[in-house]
Design a protein around this motif. Structure first.
Motif, PDB file in Angstrom:
ATOM      1  N   CYS A 103       0.856  -1.184   0.000  1.00  0.00           N
ATOM      2  CA  CYS A 103       0.000   0.000   0.000  1.00  0.00           C
ATOM      3  C   CYS A 103       0.889   1.228   0.000  1.00  0.00           C
ATOM      4  CB  CYS A 103      -0.938   0.029   1.199  1.00  0.00           C
ATOM      5  SG  CYS A 103      -2.089   1.426   1.105  1.00  0.00           S
ATOM      6  N   LEU A 131      -0.177   4.175   1.125  1.00  0.00           N
ATOM      7  CA  LEU A 131      -0.486   4.987   2.295  1.00  0.00           C
ATOM      8  C   LEU A 131      -0.009   4.271   3.558  1.00  0.00           C
ATOM      9  CD1 LEU A 131      -4.079   6.394   1.603  1.00  0.00           C
ATOM     10  CD2 LEU A 131      -1.893   7.560   1.404  1.00  0.00           C
ATOM     11  N   ARG A 132       0.001   4.986   4.658  1.00  0.00           N
ATOM     12  CA  ARG A 132       0.279   4.391   5.972  1.00  0.00           C
ATOM     13  C   ARG A 132      -0.715   5.014   6.953  1.00  0.00           C
ATOM     14  NH1 ARG A 132       2.593   1.464   3.197  1.00  0.00           N
ATOM     15  NH2 ARG A 132       4.718   0.630   3.312  1.00  0.00           N
ATOM     16  N   CYS A 133      -1.991   4.666   6.810  1.00  0.00           N
ATOM     17  CA  CYS A 133      -3.017   5.254   7.673  1.00  0.00           C
ATOM     18  C   CYS A 133      -2.734   4.847   9.120  1.00  0.00           C
ATOM     19  CB  CYS A 133      -4.393   4.776   7.263  1.00  0.00           C
ATOM     20  SG  CYS A 133      -4.750   5.108   5.536  1.00  0.00           S
ATOM     21  N   CYS A 179      -4.603   1.868  10.278  1.00  0.00           N
ATOM     22  CA  CYS A 179      -4.658   0.702   9.388  1.00  0.00           C
ATOM     23  C   CYS A 179      -4.802  -0.594  10.194  1.00  0.00           C
ATOM     24  CB  CYS A 179      -3.405   0.632   8.525  1.00  0.00           C
ATOM     25  SG  CYS A 179      -3.467  -0.755   7.377  1.00  0.00           S
ATOM     26  N   LEU A 207       1.139  -4.219   4.505  1.00  0.00           N
ATOM     27  CA  LEU A 207       1.553  -2.959   3.872  1.00  0.00           C
ATOM     28  C   LEU A 207       2.792  -3.095   2.988  1.00  0.00           C
ATOM     29  CD1 LEU A 207       0.816  -0.387   6.706  1.00  0.00           C
ATOM     30  CD2 LEU A 207      -0.578  -1.035   4.736  1.00  0.00           C
ATOM     31  N   GLY A 262      -4.249  -4.056   2.237  1.00  0.00           N
ATOM     32  CA  GLY A 262      -3.389  -3.495   1.206  1.00  0.00           C
ATOM     33  C   GLY A 262      -4.191  -2.701   0.172  1.00  0.00           C
ATOM     34  N   ASN A 317      -8.006   2.700  -2.176  1.00  0.00           N
ATOM     35  CA  ASN A 317      -7.798   4.008  -1.543  1.00  0.00           C
ATOM     36  C   ASN A 317      -7.963   5.146  -2.543  1.00  0.00           C
ATOM     37  OD1 ASN A 317      -5.367   4.162  -2.996  1.00  0.00           O
ATOM     38  ND2 ASN A 317      -4.104   3.521  -1.273  1.00  0.00           N
ATOM     39  N   LYS A 346     -10.708   9.152   3.185  1.00  0.00           N
ATOM     40  CA  LYS A 346     -10.214   9.025   4.555  1.00  0.00           C
ATOM     41  C   LYS A 346     -10.330  10.298   5.377  1.00  0.00           C
ATOM     42  CE  LYS A 346      -7.309   5.255   3.230  1.00  0.00           C
ATOM     43  NZ  LYS A 346      -7.988   4.307   4.122  1.00  0.00           N
TER      44      LYS A 346
HETATM   45  S1  SF4 Z   1      -6.048   1.492   5.770  1.00  0.00           S
HETATM   46 FE1  SF4 Z   1      -6.007   0.823   3.633  1.00  0.00          FE
HETATM   47  S2  SF4 Z   1      -5.168   2.591   2.518  1.00  0.00           S
HETATM   48 FE2  SF4 Z   1      -4.657   2.886   4.674  1.00  0.00          FE
HETATM   49  S3  SF4 Z   1      -2.620   2.002   4.928  1.00  0.00           S
HETATM   50 FE3  SF4 Z   1      -4.088   0.390   5.462  1.00  0.00          FE
HETATM   51  S4  SF4 Z   1      -4.383  -0.736   3.538  1.00  0.00           S
HETATM   52 FE4  SF4 Z   1      -3.433   1.239   3.011  1.00  0.00          FE
END
Ligand code: SF4
Length: 235
Positions: free
Chosen positions: A25, A27-29, A32, A38, A68, A96, A118
């Motif tokens: 992925c 992003l690094r929410c 998550c 990831l 992911g 995403n 998000k």
């Molecule tokens: S929540 Fe989804 S978009 Fe955000 S880091 Fe995790 S897998 Fe990636």
């Protein structure tokens, strides 16, 4: 094989689904829930997956591509769709929203897209320290592609008051058009950023109040589902 699978009765409304989880992925929410997914891994062999699908296809009606970020593997998704077409399945993609060009390669095969919105489109820094360039434009482009192709679009936001405010949800709702908007409860059992592990999970009543407040134009009607509240477009 670097693909995980599970069966679900919740992830494709009205269907039993085979959920396929991809690794990687961009992003690094902070919240998550799948941090172990990831790190990107290339997929070189689909034989095991195809054998499993051949043996179990009677058990599910849909495939959900998730992760992911599933669109990092759009060519693999294409191979899976082409292989499984013979079983007359439905296809849902979780994304995403940051890969509109990759989405174009598979959109005509999809029945349902769940797009994470998000935060307000210019405030992704609230959710992640890694904000890719042109986030806002890419998400809007992703929405346009989905709607142009008449694919059902659900937009989703994960909510915790530690990261977002009710006003942020109002801003998001103003900036999107979709068939269904879902506010998801933040869950704090597994997260990417341990600094928010004690952030409160909102109760459903709190989420419902937020949705009611910002649903003034009656564009949507409310609905509820396990641990989620949402607004659904009046068709
Ligand atoms: S929540 Fe989804 S978009 Fe955000 S880091 Fe995790 S897998 Fe990636």
């Amino acid at each position: 094989m670097y693909i995980e699978t599970t069966y679900s009765a919740l992830d494709y409304p009205g269907c039993m689904s085979l959920d396929i989880f991809f690794y990687g992925c961009d992003l690094r929410c902070k919240y998550c829930h799948n941090p172990e997914l990831l790190q990107y891994h290339n997929i070189t062999n689909l034989e095991t997956l195809f054998k499993m699908i051949d043996e179990n296809h009677d058990f599910f009606d849909a495939i959900v591509f998730t992760g992911g970020e599933s669109l990092l593997h759009n060519q693999t998704i294409l191979k899976i769709i082409k292989y499984t077409k013979k079983y007359n399945l439905r296809y849902k993609l979780d994304t995403n929203g940051l890969h509109p060009r990759r989405l174009r390669t598979i959109i005509k095969y999809l029945d349902y897209v769940a797009l994470d919105v998000k935060a307000p489109l210019d405030k992704y820094y609230k959710i992640t320290n890694r904000v890719p360039a042109y986030t806002c434009n890419k998400i809007l482009e992703t929405m346009r592609i989905i709607q142009k192709h008449g694919v059902f679009l659900e937009c989703r936001t994960t909510y915790t008051s530690r990261l977002l405010s009710p006003e942020d949800v109002g801003e998001i709702m103003k900036s999107i058009t979709c068939d269904q908007y879902t506010l998801q409860q933040y869950r704090n059992d597994v997260v990417y950023d341990v600094s928010i592990i004690n952030a409160p999970s909102p109760n459903p009543y709190e989420l419902e109040q937020i949705l009611r407040k910002y649903n003034k134009d009656k564009k949507y009607t409310t609905y509820t589902k396990t641990s989620q509240l949402g607004v659904k477009k009046i068709l």
